[in-house]
Design a protein around this motif. Structure first.
Motif, PDB file in Angstrom:
ATOM      1  N   THR A  83       1.037  -1.276   0.354  1.00 23.65           N
ATOM      2  CA  THR A  83       0.478  -0.383   0.153  1.00 23.65           C
ATOM      3  C   THR A  83       0.275   1.121   0.129  1.00 23.65           C
ATOM      4  OG1 THR A  83      -1.680  -0.985   0.847  1.00 23.65           O
ATOM      5  CG2 THR A  83      -2.343   1.428   1.678  1.00 23.65           C
ATOM      6  N   ALA A  84       1.959   1.131   1.329  1.00 19.99           N
ATOM      7  CA  ALA A  84       2.739   2.317   1.066  1.00 19.99           C
ATOM      8  C   ALA A  84       3.673   2.668  -0.427  1.00 19.99           C
ATOM      9  CB  ALA A  84       3.731   2.011   1.562  1.00 19.99           C
ATOM     10  N   ARG A  85       3.649   1.606  -0.222  1.00 22.94           N
ATOM     11  CA  ARG A  85       4.418   1.616  -2.252  1.00 22.94           C
ATOM     12  C   ARG A  85       3.875   1.913  -3.528  1.00 22.94           C
ATOM     13  NH1 ARG A  85       7.274  -3.319  -3.864  1.00 22.94           N
ATOM     14  NH2 ARG A  85       8.592  -1.768  -5.398  1.00 22.94           N
ATOM     15  N   PHE A  86       2.528   1.728  -3.535  1.00 15.15           N
ATOM     16  CA  PHE A  86       1.383   1.982  -4.374  1.00 15.15           C
ATOM     17  C   PHE A  86       0.958   3.369  -4.463  1.00 15.15           C
ATOM     18  CE2 PHE A  86      -3.300   2.065  -6.596  1.00 15.15           C
ATOM     19  CZ  PHE A  86      -2.767   1.136  -7.109  1.00 15.15           C
ATOM     20  N   PHE A  87       0.772   3.716  -3.523  1.00 17.17           N
ATOM     21  CA  PHE A  87       0.364   5.061  -3.090  1.00 17.17           C
ATOM     22  C   PHE A  87       1.650   6.557  -3.437  1.00 17.17           C
ATOM     23  CE2 PHE A  87      -3.610   3.219  -0.790  1.00 17.17           C
ATOM     24  CZ  PHE A  87      -4.389   3.521  -2.292  1.00 17.17           C
ATOM     25  N   ARG A  88       2.442   5.689  -3.058  1.00 17.90           N
ATOM     26  CA  ARG A  88       3.740   6.562  -3.273  1.00 17.90           C
ATOM     27  C   ARG A  88       3.678   7.357  -4.718  1.00 17.90           C
ATOM     28  NH1 ARG A  88       8.639   5.966  -4.906  1.00 17.90           N
ATOM     29  NH2 ARG A  88      10.701   7.629  -4.074  1.00 17.90           N
ATOM     30  N   THR A  89       3.396   6.347  -5.898  1.00 13.38           N
ATOM     31  CA  THR A  89       3.186   6.907  -7.177  1.00 13.38           C
ATOM     32  C   THR A  89       2.140   8.482  -7.068  1.00 13.38           C
ATOM     33  OG1 THR A  89       3.899   5.126  -8.214  1.00 13.38           O
ATOM     34  CG2 THR A  89       2.930   6.965  -9.434  1.00 13.38           C
TER      35      THR A  89
END
Length: 352
Positions: free
Chosen positions: A143-149
């Motif tokens: 979730t953290a990496r997905f929304f970071r974009t």
């Protein structure tokens, strides 16, 4: 009922495509985790042996993985030379974590959905929830990496400037709360952009807060960025100039209570920024690829999380602006507007 053969064939073609995509989601996870996409994008045209050597993996497995990737259209295959490569557009989506369209982290979230399916199936029968603290670990990092974009390419550049007077306050020196901060990606992006301001990140999941603290120390931000374990209804009242909810208000059991607490915690001229998944107000207007993705995530993650908490309002990831406006109004934030949007997010401004 009479079967329409053309309609049946069309539907079966769709199902074969969907099942193939579902199977290949595990290969996206593998490619991201093992660095296969990154190595192929960097190395240019490579055969399976060359890619295996570059990544320290087994050639036979890599050969099969590459074949599946080529069949999916995720990489290119040259039958004359027996080599594989990635177009720049494919690399942006799968190999470059800093690109504005990176989707490589989706494999973690999809894996968590399958790992936690027994818990969700039980919840379907009992009507109870499945809390964030009971989910598979890969959901948190994914979730953290997905929304970071989206946050990296829109938050400071577009979303904050769309709010009335907020950027100027941040530049002078403001106090900011990031509620439901998870691993603190959004908190730290804001802190790097506005060195005169102080930031507090809150989340009820202690494991996520521990990760956020560690990252803040590594980034040299620990003097201005503070992470604490609190729910959206218990975080300390500090007269915040800005309170942010990044893709999390709809996950909360009592979003009205969260907004009420936010209202009591803000400065008199404070602002609440709600980042929510893009949705229209009517179901029929969300029957599209974005709605399909968000309704699925909402079924497996967002709705169970809300139902595990007090009240259990279960807004869902496709609540829509009108429903969110009503929640804000009930919580005491009566000035409400859509500040801006992307194809994937609503950026909403709520003020007393």
């Amino acid at each position: 009922m009479e079967i329409d053969s053309d309609r049946l064939n069309s539907f079966m073609g769709k199902m074969i495509g969907d099942v193939g995509a579902a199977m290949n989601a595990s290969l996206i996870l593998l490619g991201d985790k093992l660095g296969l996409y990154r190595a192929l994008a960097k190395g240019g045209s490579m055969n399976s042996a060359e890619l295996a050597k570059a990544t320290g993996t087994s050639e036979r497995y890599v050969r099969e993985w590459l074949s599946a990737q080529a069949a999916s259209g995720y990489v290119q295959y040259d039958p004359v030379n027996g080599t594989f490569s990635m177009l720049p557009e494919q690399a942006m989506a799968l190999a470059d974590e800093d690109s504005p369209v990176f989707l490589g982290a989706a494999g973690n979230i999809i894996a968590a959905a399958f790992l936690d399916e027994p818990k969700i199936s039980d919840a379907f029968k009992s009507g109870k929830g499945v809390g964030w603290n009971r989910r598979s670990e890969c959901l948190f990092c994914g979730t953290a990496r997905f929304f970071r974009t989206g946050y990296k390419h829109h938050l400071v550049q577009e979303w904050l400037p769309a709010l009335e007077g907020v950027t100027e306050k941040l530049e002078r020196g403001a106090v900011v709360a990031d509620v439901g901060c998870g691993h603190g990606v959004s908190t730290q992006l804001m802190a790097k952009a506005f060195p005169n301001s102080t930031f507090y990140g809150f989340d009820y999941h202690d494991g996520s807060i521990a990760t956020a603290r560690e990252t803040a120390r590594a980034e040299g931000l620990a003097d201005r960025v503070h992470f604490e374990v609190h729910s959206a209804k218990t975080f300390p009242k500090r007269g915040y100039d800005l309170v942010c909810f990044f893709d999390c208000l709809h996950d909360m059991g009592d979003p009205v209570g969260a907004i009420q607490h936010t209202r009591d915690s803000m400065a008199d001229d404070g602002t609440c920024m709600l980042i929510e998944p893009f949705a229209n107000d009517r179901l029929q207007d969300n029957l599209n690829p974005v709605g399909r993705l968000y309704y699925a995530a909402s079924t497996m993650v967002c709705t169970p999380a809300s139902l595990d908490q007090e009240v259990g309002l279960a807004l869902g990831a496709q609540a829509g602006e009108a429903r969110l406006r009503d929640v804000a109004r009930q919580g005491g934030l009566t000035r409400f507007r859509r500040a801006t949007e992307t194809p994937f997010n609503l950026i909403l401004e709520a003020r007393p």
